[in-house]
Design an enzyme around this catalytic site. Structure first.
Site, short mmCIF file in Angstrom:
data_model
loop_
_atom_site.label_atom_id
_atom_site.label_comp_id
_atom_site.label_asym_id
_atom_site.label_seq_id
_atom_site.Cartn_x
_atom_site.Cartn_y
_atom_site.Cartn_z
N ASP A 67 0.90 -1.26 -0.08
CA ASP A 67 -0.06 0.07 -0.02
C ASP A 67 1.00 1.24 -0.01
O ASP A 67 2.15 1.33 0.31
CB ASP A 67 -0.96 -0.15 1.14
N GLU A 162 -0.11 -1.05 5.76
CA GLU A 162 1.26 -0.52 6.65
C GLU A 162 1.01 0.89 6.81
O GLU A 162 1.31 1.27 8.01
CB GLU A 162 2.31 -0.83 6.06
#
Length: 395
Positions: A67, A162
């Protein structure tokens, strides 16, 4: 691919668009010849490079997140390569006069003669942490193509979310099955980190009473005034823009309100656990003080996010030494320093998987000035390969 995560979402991954890269990556890992390639219902991807030795070697792992930050747009990323950078200003966007300059970003001068991947000045790049993803996959592909390099079993993992602090929340350490691992999620070439902030989030909410301002004396309670007054009581020198190294801070990142309701969101960071607890206590006492002036008007929601992984890595410090030696053997000077932030490795270390952090090569994360030198990525691949080799040699 736009893979921004979304802190407002309760799903995992937090955005549907993360699945696009996850599915692509899942298929690519199978295509290059890795084994036990899996992707669970939460988008966690794992795969195995089998050992090519006839002796027992510790199973090690490499992990990155796919991400990207929600802090700046990632829609329509248009990367380009600046070849043989000479130290000049880089015009990212002529129309909008957006310039990446060494006058402001001095680290650019470290990469004269190298090839830089940059943005077009309207989006972030995504090197945090797709550079890490690319490096791990490339290293595995290299080891598959070069069986003469001896190594034990290697596990790789890729995580969603994350950037919103959830990357390790649903990571199954037992299924991963490594004795230790490394996150490829650092910045400048040479970075090797095994300590990070202790982290907490805080939301302070104030309730007021709206009364006609002409007749408000001794009646109106302005929630905005309470929140701004409270914010002004935070230590002015203990903010991100005035701290470095192991210095902690309070960071107000959202402030909104009306007379009736106002709120402030902030994060608390400190490498020292005792000072971290003192910072949280400071907020508790501050809220109590304001509630004495305005009974039951202020609420504090305080949540620990992650802790300093140094406590979990130091007992197995040889895993840091292996990474350090790997860097030295491929011609990199290790830069061992604390992370002024967090990493999946922190949460993973507390879940039983000691996990230092290694550079991925990028700079200026989370914004339009983000860039990554191609040569730094190539060196990261060499480091991964060498760690695998050294772990086998030392076993």
């Amino acid at each position: 691919m736009d893979t921004q995560s979304d802190p407002a979402s309760e799903s995992t991954p937090s955005t549907e668009k993360q699945w696009v890269l996850a599915r692509h990556l899942f298929e690519e890992l199978k295509a290059i010849g890795l084994e036990d390639v899996t992707m669970d219902e939460n988008g966690y991807i794992m795969a195995t490079l089998p050992s090519n030795l006839n002796k027992d070697v510790p199973v090690i792992g490499f992990i990155s997140h796919y991400d990207t930050s929600p802090d700046f747009t990632a829609t329509g990323v248009k990367p380009r390569i600046v070849k043989n950078y000479k130290g000049e200003d880089i015009v990212l966007n002529n129309e909008k006069n957006i310039v990446l300059s060494p006058d402001y970003f001095e680290d650019l001068l470290l990469y004269k003669g190298q090839d830089l991947i940059v943005t077009d000045g309207t989006t972030l790049l995504g090197a945090d942490d797709k550079a890490g993803v690319a490096e791990i996959v490339t290293a595995m592909e290299y080891l598959i193509a070069h069986p003469e390099i001896k190594h034990g079993k290697v596990r790789i993992g890729f995580t969603p979310d994350e950037e919103i602090g959830r990357g390790a929340h649903r990571f199954d350490v037992d299924i991963f099955g490594a004795e230790w691992a490394y996150t490829m999620d650092g910045s400048q070439i040479g970075e090797l980190e095994f300590e990070n902030f202790n982290a907490a989030s805080a939301k302070i909410t104030a309730r007021g009473k709206s009364v006609h301002p002409g007749y408000a004396k001794n009646k109106m309670v302005n929630a905005i005034g309470i929140i701004t007054d409270l914010a002004s009581r935070l230590p002015r020198e203990e903010v991100p823009e005035k701290t470095s190294g192991r210095e902690g801070f309070f960071h107000v990142h959202h402030l909104k309100g009306t007379i009736e309701n106002a709120s402030m969101e902030l994060i608390i960071r400190d490498h020292d656990r005792e000072k971290f607890e003192e910072r949280k206590q400071f907020l508790n006492l501050l809220v109590q003080e304001f509630n004495q002036r305005h009974p039951q008007a202020v609420d504090l929601e305080l949540k620990d996010q992650y802790y300093n992984m140094r406590e979990k890595v130091e007992p197995v410090y040889h895993i840091v030494e292996i990474a350090k030696e790997a860097m030295e053997q491929v011609g990199i000077e290790p830069i061992i320093k604390p992370i002024r932030g967090g990493t999946d490795g922190s949460q993973l270390s507390y879940k039983g998987l000691p996990c230092p952090n290694i550079f991925a090569g990028g700079h200026n994360f989370h914004g339009k000035y983000e860039y990554v030198p191609i040569q730094s990525m190539e060196k990261a691949v060499e480091v991964i390969v060498k760690i695998c080799e050294l772990t086998a040699e030392k076993s």
